[in-house]
Design a protein around this motif. Structure first.
Motif, PDB file in Angstrom:
ATOM      1  N   LEU A  78       0.914  -1.189   0.009  1.00  0.00           N
ATOM      2  CA  LEU A  78       0.238   0.266   0.453  1.00  0.00           C
ATOM      3  C   LEU A  78       0.814   1.288   0.136  1.00  0.00           C
ATOM      4  N   LEU A  79       0.196   2.089  -1.038  1.00  0.00           N
ATOM      5  CA  LEU A  79       1.848   3.290  -1.375  1.00  0.00           C
ATOM      6  C   LEU A  79       1.236   4.523  -0.997  1.00  0.00           C
ATOM      7  N   GLU A  80       0.093   4.901   0.086  1.00  0.00           N
ATOM      8  CA  GLU A  80      -0.953   5.852   0.190  1.00  0.00           C
ATOM      9  C   GLU A  80      -1.062   7.099  -0.604  1.00  0.00           C
ATOM     10  N   THR A  81      -1.629   8.311  -0.895  1.00  0.00           N
ATOM     11  CA  THR A  81      -1.829   9.336  -1.907  1.00  0.00           C
ATOM     12  C   THR A  81      -0.490   9.220  -2.906  1.00  0.00           C
ATOM     13  N   GLY A  82       0.383   9.716  -2.076  1.00  0.00           N
ATOM     14  CA  GLY A  82       1.669  10.489  -2.821  1.00  0.00           C
ATOM     15  C   GLY A  82       2.398   9.588  -3.308  1.00  0.00           C
ATOM     16  N   GLY A  83       2.693   8.093  -2.828  1.00  0.00           N
ATOM     17  CA  GLY A  83       3.015   6.846  -3.558  1.00  0.00           C
ATOM     18  C   GLY A  83       2.396   6.386  -4.493  1.00  0.00           C
ATOM     19  N   GLY A  84       0.693   6.496  -4.032  1.00  0.00           N
ATOM     20  CA  GLY A  84      -0.169   5.916  -5.045  1.00  0.00           C
ATOM     21  C   GLY A  84       0.197   6.292  -6.440  1.00  0.00           C
ATOM     22  N   LEU A  85       0.360   8.068  -6.518  1.00  0.00           N
ATOM     23  CA  LEU A  85       0.294   8.997  -7.842  1.00  0.00           C
ATOM     24  C   LEU A  85       1.717   8.287  -8.199  1.00  0.00           C
ATOM     25  N   LYS A  86       2.847   8.304  -7.301  1.00  0.00           N
ATOM     26  CA  LYS A  86       4.275   8.097  -7.609  1.00  0.00           C
ATOM     27  C   LYS A  86       4.208   6.969  -8.804  1.00  0.00           C
ATOM     28  N   LYS A  87       3.407   5.696  -8.360  1.00  0.00           N
ATOM     29  CA  LYS A  87       3.692   4.368  -8.861  1.00  0.00           C
ATOM     30  C   LYS A  87       2.966   4.529 -10.887  1.00  0.00           C
ATOM     31  N   ALA A  88       1.726   4.856  -9.790  1.00  0.00           N
ATOM     32  CA  ALA A  88       1.487   5.278 -11.047  1.00  0.00           C
ATOM     33  C   ALA A  88       1.602   6.558 -12.548  1.00  0.00           C
ATOM     34  N   ARG A  89       2.877   7.329 -12.205  1.00  0.00           N
ATOM     35  CA  ARG A  89       3.208   8.533 -13.310  1.00  0.00           C
ATOM     36  C   ARG A  89       3.236   7.197 -14.275  1.00  0.00           C
ATOM     37  N   PRO A  90       3.956   6.495 -14.814  1.00  0.00           N
ATOM     38  CA  PRO A  90       4.075   5.924 -16.127  1.00  0.00           C
ATOM     39  C   PRO A  90       2.614   6.054 -16.855  1.00  0.00           C
ATOM     40  N   LEU A  91       1.352   5.374 -15.829  1.00  0.00           N
ATOM     41  CA  LEU A  91       0.273   5.245 -17.140  1.00  0.00           C
ATOM     42  C   LEU A  91      -0.740   6.667 -17.285  1.00  0.00           C
ATOM     43  N   LEU A  92       0.049   8.045 -16.799  1.00  0.00           N
ATOM     44  CA  LEU A  92      -1.289   8.863 -16.274  1.00  0.00           C
ATOM     45  C   LEU A  92      -0.472   9.774 -17.844  1.00  0.00           C
ATOM     46  N   GLY A  93      -0.092   9.599 -18.378  1.00  0.00           N
ATOM     47  CA  GLY A  93       0.839  10.673 -19.168  1.00  0.00           C
ATOM     48  C   GLY A  93       0.695  11.579 -19.085  1.00  0.00           C
ATOM     49  N   ASP A  94       0.778  12.968 -20.210  1.00  0.00           N
ATOM     50  CA  ASP A  94       1.858  14.037 -19.836  1.00  0.00           C
ATOM     51  C   ASP A  94       0.472  15.020 -19.378  1.00  0.00           C
TER      52      ASP A  94
END
Length: 230
Positions: A78-94
């Motif tokens: 579990l990565l919490e809010t910040g860690g979750g956003l950071k992990k998902a970064r490659p999936l989110l586009g620009d």
């Protein structure tokens, strides 16, 4: 980005056999409430992080067509809010992204998410938060989170006894906003505090009724409120 990986401990026993995202309010899963809101304002792709009862949540999401769903798998940690956003970064586009919790349900008398889109300006801000008036909200306990300036800038409550507005679980930010955070689990809150100190945290206020569905009692109260409005 929809944050759906939490354990939902305050929602037990309703989360003994399902993720919090699949707890139903007014015959709709919590995650469908938020995904439907996002689809209404034109969001075409949503990244959803999963952990607790991940298989069951993925199966539920597979039945959706709008928005298209991509899974960010947090089964291992579990990565919490910040860690979750950071992990998902490659999936989110620009492009700028909504980041949404799944325990927020609201009755909208205006056009809250469209207001947030209109507010967003990456040259002036790091994040734009959707707020609710603390008074009259369901399921929110506490003295409030923010003061809102006439220019839309947010100031944290700090040492004040109370503040008039609460963060209601939806904001817009850059997809790389959490990239400089630590490895592993961390919250977005310290990043927001840095942005607020630099005058780069903004917000706008929901014209409507906000329900924070954090426990079974709040779920029941939110369901009654939605059915009374219907």
């Amino acid at each position: 980005m929809v944050l759906a990986a939490g354990l939902g401990t305050r929602m037990r026993p309703l989360t003994n056999d399902r993720p919090k995202a699949l707890v139903e309010v007014a015959d709709r899963a919590l995650i469908d409430h938020v995904l439907d809101r996002l689809a209404e304002v034109g969001v075409e792709k949503a990244v959803v992080n999963v952990h607790w009862f991940a298989d069951r949540l993925e199966s539920h999401l597979a039945a959706r067509t709008r928005p298209a769903i991509t899974i960010s798998d947090e089964r291992d940690e579990l990565l919490e809010t910040g860690g979750g956003l950071k992990k998902a970064r490659p999936l989110l586009g620009d492009d700028p992204v909504f980041v949404a919790n799944i325990d927020s349900v609201w009755i909208d008398r205006g056009d809250a998410l469209a207001d947030l889109i209109r507010l967003w300006n990456p040259e002036r801000m790091d994040a734009a938060l959707l707020l609710a008036k603390r008074e009259g909200s369901i399921g929110f306990e506490g003295g409030g989170d923010f003061f809102l300036g006439d220019d839309g800038k947010l100031t944290f409550r700090g040492e004040a006894a109370s503040a008039p507005f609460a963060y209601m679980g939806v904001h817009i930010t850059r997809p790389d906003y959490a990239d400089l955070g630590p490895n592993g689990a961390f919250s977005l809150s310290p990043l927001w505090r840095q942005s607020a100190a630099q005058g780069r945290l903004y917000g706008c206020v929901l014209d409507g009724d906000w329900m924070h569905v954090g426990d079974p009692q709040a779920r029941d109260e939110a369901e009654a409120r939605l059915k009374a409005e219907a």
